[in-house]
Design a protein around this motif. Structure first.
Motif, short mmCIF file in Angstrom:
data_model
loop_
_atom_site.label_atom_id
_atom_site.label_comp_id
_atom_site.label_asym_id
_atom_site.label_seq_id
_atom_site.Cartn_x
_atom_site.Cartn_y
_atom_site.Cartn_z
N ASP A 37 52.83 43.38 -51.24
CA ASP A 37 52.68 43.94 -52.24
C ASP A 37 53.97 44.65 -53.44
O ASP A 37 53.98 44.96 -54.37
N ILE A 38 54.57 46.13 -52.49
CA ILE A 38 55.78 46.70 -53.11
C ILE A 38 57.11 46.57 -52.64
O ILE A 38 57.24 45.74 -51.46
N ALA A 103 57.80 55.32 -52.21
CA ALA A 103 57.20 54.28 -53.01
C ALA A 103 55.69 53.77 -52.04
O ALA A 103 54.58 53.78 -52.19
N LEU A 104 56.12 53.26 -50.73
CA LEU A 104 55.01 53.24 -49.56
C LEU A 104 53.91 54.03 -49.35
O LEU A 104 52.79 54.08 -49.01
N VAL A 112 53.40 63.00 -53.48
CA VAL A 112 54.51 62.22 -52.37
C VAL A 112 55.73 64.09 -52.48
O VAL A 112 56.06 63.42 -54.43
N LEU A 113 56.26 64.74 -52.27
CA LEU A 113 57.09 65.59 -52.74
C LEU A 113 58.86 65.30 -51.85
O LEU A 113 58.09 64.64 -50.57
N ASN A 136 52.61 59.46 -58.47
CA ASN A 136 52.51 59.77 -58.11
C ASN A 136 53.52 60.66 -56.90
O ASN A 136 53.42 60.78 -55.60
N VAL A 137 54.99 60.66 -57.11
CA VAL A 137 56.01 61.13 -56.42
C VAL A 137 56.74 62.39 -57.75
O VAL A 137 57.34 61.82 -58.44
N GLU A 138 57.32 63.22 -56.84
CA GLU A 138 58.10 63.29 -57.88
C GLU A 138 59.67 63.77 -56.58
O GLU A 138 59.56 64.17 -55.01
#
Length: 227
Positions: A37-38, A103-104, A112-113, A136-138
């Motif tokens: 999917d990714i 991303a995974l 995720v940081l 939801n990733v920084e």
């Protein structure tokens, strides 16, 4: 099937999963689904997109700095398979690179940081993640070998590159029950270490597979002096 999918890319993706990733003991259906999917090619530098599905590392940036690479697909897949990240968990990644591993991880975790020492690579990864709708990733420009600011601890820590030994300061940033994944050792053989914090001052370590990966910058190396 997506009517806009490129059949050639889909065939390459299918072959990557079936011929590279499954044979590396990646059997979790959720992980295999994520890899379908990714789209890895969306995170690969334009100059190397045709190589997105091959069992190889790909250079990032202008390619002038050794070690600034995308890891081979099977390495990222097996790491994800072995960590078993849950939807409520928080993740720290050292070495953002292309942003693909972030991303995974983001699709498995609450947040995720990810730390990247190279500002240009960090900016590219942040833009790629934004473009692909990963919210939801920084991405933070930082040297992951330096002590983290006191405060936040994580359920999962992933080192996207190799180190000579497990960084003790990162172990201290794990919650009880948390796991750290790091490729440890020196060429020609390194081993993946999965360290689980089982209690206060208590740890268990598994070393499930061998591989080789470029060094993360600035982590300590063993002394080369001989007497």
């Amino acid at each position: 099937m997506n009517p806009h999918a490129n059949p050639t890319l889909e065939n390459l993706r299918f072959n990557m999963i079936e011929q590279q990733i499954r044979p590396w003991d990646v059997h979790d259906p959720a992980v295999l689904g994520l890899l379908n999917d990714i789209h890895r090619e969306d995170y690969t530098p334009e100059a190397h997109r045709t190589l997105s599905f091959f069992d190889m590392e790909l250079p990032l940036g202008d390619g002038s700095v050794p070690g600034e690479i995308m890891l081979a697909p099977k390495i990222e897949a097996r790491t994800l398979n072995d960590l078993q990240v849950k939807k409520h968990e928080t993740v720290l990644e050292i070495g953002t690179g292309s942003g693909f591993m972030a991303a995974l991880l983001a699709n498995c975790a609450a947040s995720v940081l990810t730390l990247e020492i190279n500002p240009a690579i960090a900016a590219t990864a942040a833009e790629t993640l934004r473009r692909n709708g990963v919210s939801n990733v920084e991405v933070r420009v930082a040297d992951g070998s330096k002590p983290l600011p006191s405060g936040p601890t994580f359920d999962v820590i992933v080192l996207s590159g190799s180190v000579a030994k497990i960084p003790q300061n990162l172990l201290g940033s794990l919650k009880i029950g948390g796991r750290l994944a790091a490729i440890v050792g020196e060429e020609p053989m390194m081993r993946m270490h999965i360290v689980t914090r089982t209690g206060e001052g208590q740890w268990s370590t598994a070393q499930p597979w061998d591989t080789v990966a470029p060094r993360l910058l600035n982590f300590p190396e063993p002394s080369r002096f001989a007497f």
